[in-house]
Design an enzyme around this catalytic site. Structure first.
Site, PDB file in Angstrom:
ATOM      1  N   PRO A   2       0.807  -0.868   1.685  1.00  0.00           N
ATOM      2  CA  PRO A   2       2.518  -0.789   1.439  1.00  0.00           C
ATOM      3  C   PRO A   2       2.840   0.878   1.162  1.00  0.00           C
ATOM      4  CG  PRO A   2       1.291  -1.948  -0.188  1.00  0.00           C
ATOM      5  CD  PRO A   2       0.164  -1.571   0.563  1.00  0.00           C
ATOM      6  N   GLU A   3       3.382   1.179   2.198  1.00  0.00           N
ATOM      7  CA  GLU A   3       4.330   2.492   1.796  1.00  0.00           C
ATOM      8  C   GLU A   3       5.745   2.037   1.889  1.00  0.00           C
ATOM      9  OE1 GLU A   3       2.840   5.796   4.188  1.00  0.00           O
ATOM     10  OE2 GLU A   3       0.729   4.964   4.204  1.00  0.00           O
ATOM     11  N   LYS A  38       8.111   3.570  -3.474  1.00  0.00           N
ATOM     12  CA  LYS A  38       7.158   2.585  -3.308  1.00  0.00           C
ATOM     13  C   LYS A  38       7.551   1.625  -4.563  1.00  0.00           C
ATOM     14  CE  LYS A  38       3.782   5.597  -1.168  1.00  0.00           C
ATOM     15  NZ  LYS A  38       2.490   6.346  -1.490  1.00  0.00           N
ATOM     16  N   HIS A  71      -6.322 -14.497  -4.983  1.00  0.00           N
ATOM     17  CA  HIS A  71      -6.022 -13.360  -5.612  1.00  0.00           C
ATOM     18  C   HIS A  71      -4.517 -13.439  -6.456  1.00  0.00           C
ATOM     19  CE1 HIS A  71      -9.426 -11.798  -3.472  1.00  0.00           C
ATOM     20  NE2 HIS A  71      -8.574 -11.920  -2.425  1.00  0.00           N
ATOM     21  N   ARG A 117      -6.947  -5.960  -4.783  1.00  0.00           N
ATOM     22  CA  ARG A 117      -7.687  -4.669  -5.223  1.00  0.00           C
ATOM     23  C   ARG A 117      -7.181  -4.325  -6.614  1.00  0.00           C
ATOM     24  NH1 ARG A 117      -7.899  -1.508   0.492  1.00  0.00           N
ATOM     25  NH2 ARG A 117      -8.570  -3.477   1.393  1.00  0.00           N
ATOM     26  N   LYS A 152       5.595  25.543  -2.933  1.00  0.00           N
ATOM     27  CA  LYS A 152       4.191  25.099  -3.058  1.00  0.00           C
ATOM     28  C   LYS A 152       3.280  25.731  -2.150  1.00  0.00           C
ATOM     29  CE  LYS A 152       5.490  20.952  -5.553  1.00  0.00           C
ATOM     30  NZ  LYS A 152       4.551  20.989  -6.835  1.00  0.00           N
ATOM     31  N   ARG A 161      -9.419  11.086   0.901  1.00  0.00           N
ATOM     32  CA  ARG A 161      -9.123   9.983   2.000  1.00  0.00           C
ATOM     33  C   ARG A 161      -9.291  10.474   3.188  1.00  0.00           C
ATOM     34  NH1 ARG A 161      -6.211  10.304  -2.452  1.00  0.00           N
ATOM     35  NH2 ARG A 161      -5.050   8.518  -2.995  1.00  0.00           N
TER      36      ARG A 161
END
Length: 306
Positions: A2-3, A61, A104, A127, A183, A293
């Site tokens: 889910p984003e 999110k 779950h 999870r 950055k 990732r």
DNA sequence: GGCCCGCCCTGATCGC
DNA sequence: TGCGATCAGGGCGGGC
């Protein structure tokens, strides 16, 4: 995973059923779902019983359900909210009252809506990276609405440090450009930094970078203002397209409030396509380790300048 | 303060 | 058939 688009599909699905509803009963089946909640399961259940939900809001999110302000919640005019994060595998499902326990299942909130009657709002999470909590609302520093689905210029305190997302009317392109270009870290890292811009995860970061033809390891400070603007346009385009298609589902880990999967996985150009031909140039998409990732990109279309 | 690493967690899948 | 290894990754604590 889910984003922003997946969370927005959930928020929009939830809103008509929960706004105006009153909480009848709360059952915590697994306390690990409350890792962000200050108290224990009993305090969570007790504090919510009888409260009314006034909105279904989202920033990035994070989701929250503001609660009707009561004189004794101790948080003044702003009040409290149920704040939720789906993590990697969290689901918020609407079920008939008394429906069988979900696989779950972590928390069940039985509500009563003046129009729709009784419903069960079920939080299920394989999870256990997702969580629910009761949190107090704090004012938005810019006085704009806290996020989609609310007019109140407030967010839960746990969401206050999260930047606005690119679909938010109050998102500042100029501010994002300034912050990002200050950055030295890789542009993909900046896209994933929820304090700079929220709502983007691994999938949509890879997709937007592919569309903007920017290598994920490019130092953000090396990008021109024009390149940042192009990237932001592609971020918005990919988020809106995914939203229109009901989000991205690879497996049963993301579903809407009715348990249905989204269709955007069919529209992915780079993500998950390691070894597959780039839809633009036909050369193979590369998959590399990045921040523990995977990054997927086309080394031909997305050059890393030296 | 900026930046980055590593941990939290479970189940599907793969290779032997 | 069974079992161990691997992988998925958002957010945050902690270290440099």
């Amino acid at each position: 995973m889910p984003e922003l688009p997946e969370v927005e599909v959930v928020r929009a699905g939830l809103a008509p059923a929960v706004v105006g509803a009153r909480i009848a009963q709360v059952t915590v089946a697994d306390e690990r779902a409350l890792t962000r909640h200050a108290g224990d399961a009993a305090s969570f259940e007790e504090a919510l019983r009888g409260r009314a939900i006034t909105a279904a809001a989202r920033r990035g999110k994070f989701l929250w359900l503001p609660l009707e302000v009561t004189s004794n919640d101790g948080h003044g005019d702003l009040g409290e909210a149920i704040v939720g994060h789906l993590g990697m595998s969290g689901q918020l499902l609407l079920r008939a009252p008394g429906a069988a326990t979900e696989r779950h299942e972590r928390v069940r909130i039985d509500i009563e809506h003046p129009v729709h009657g009784e419903l069960a709002l079920v939080f299920a999470d394989q999870r256990t990276f997702g969580s629910l909590a009761i949190d107090h609302l704090v004012p938005s520093p810019d006085s704009a609405p806290g996020g989609w689905g609310t007019d109140a210029p407030a967010t839960p305190s746990q969401v206050a440090h999260i930047a606005r997302d690119p679909l938010d009317d109050a998102f500042s392109d100029a501010r994002f450009s300034r912050t990002a270009r200050a950055k030295g870290s890789a542009v993909k890292r900046v896209l994933l930094d929820q304090t700079v811009v929220s709502g983007i995860g691994n999938i949509y970061a890879d997709e937007a970078l592919w569309a903007a033809r920017i290598h994920p390891e490019t130092p953000a400070s090396d990008l021109s203002a024009r390149a940042v603007s192009r990237l932001l346009a592609e971020v918005r385009a990919v988020l809106l397209k995914a939203l229109a298609e009901g989000g991205t589902s690879f497996d049963a880990q993301y579903v809407n409030v009715n348990g249905q999967a989204g269709y955007f996985a069919h529209s992915l150009n780079a993500y998950g396509g390691g070894g597959q031909p780039c839809p633009r140039c036909g050369r193979p998409i590369v998959r590399e380790q990045f921040m523990n990732r995977s990054s997927h990109f086309c080394p031909h279309c997305q050059r890393l300048s030296r």
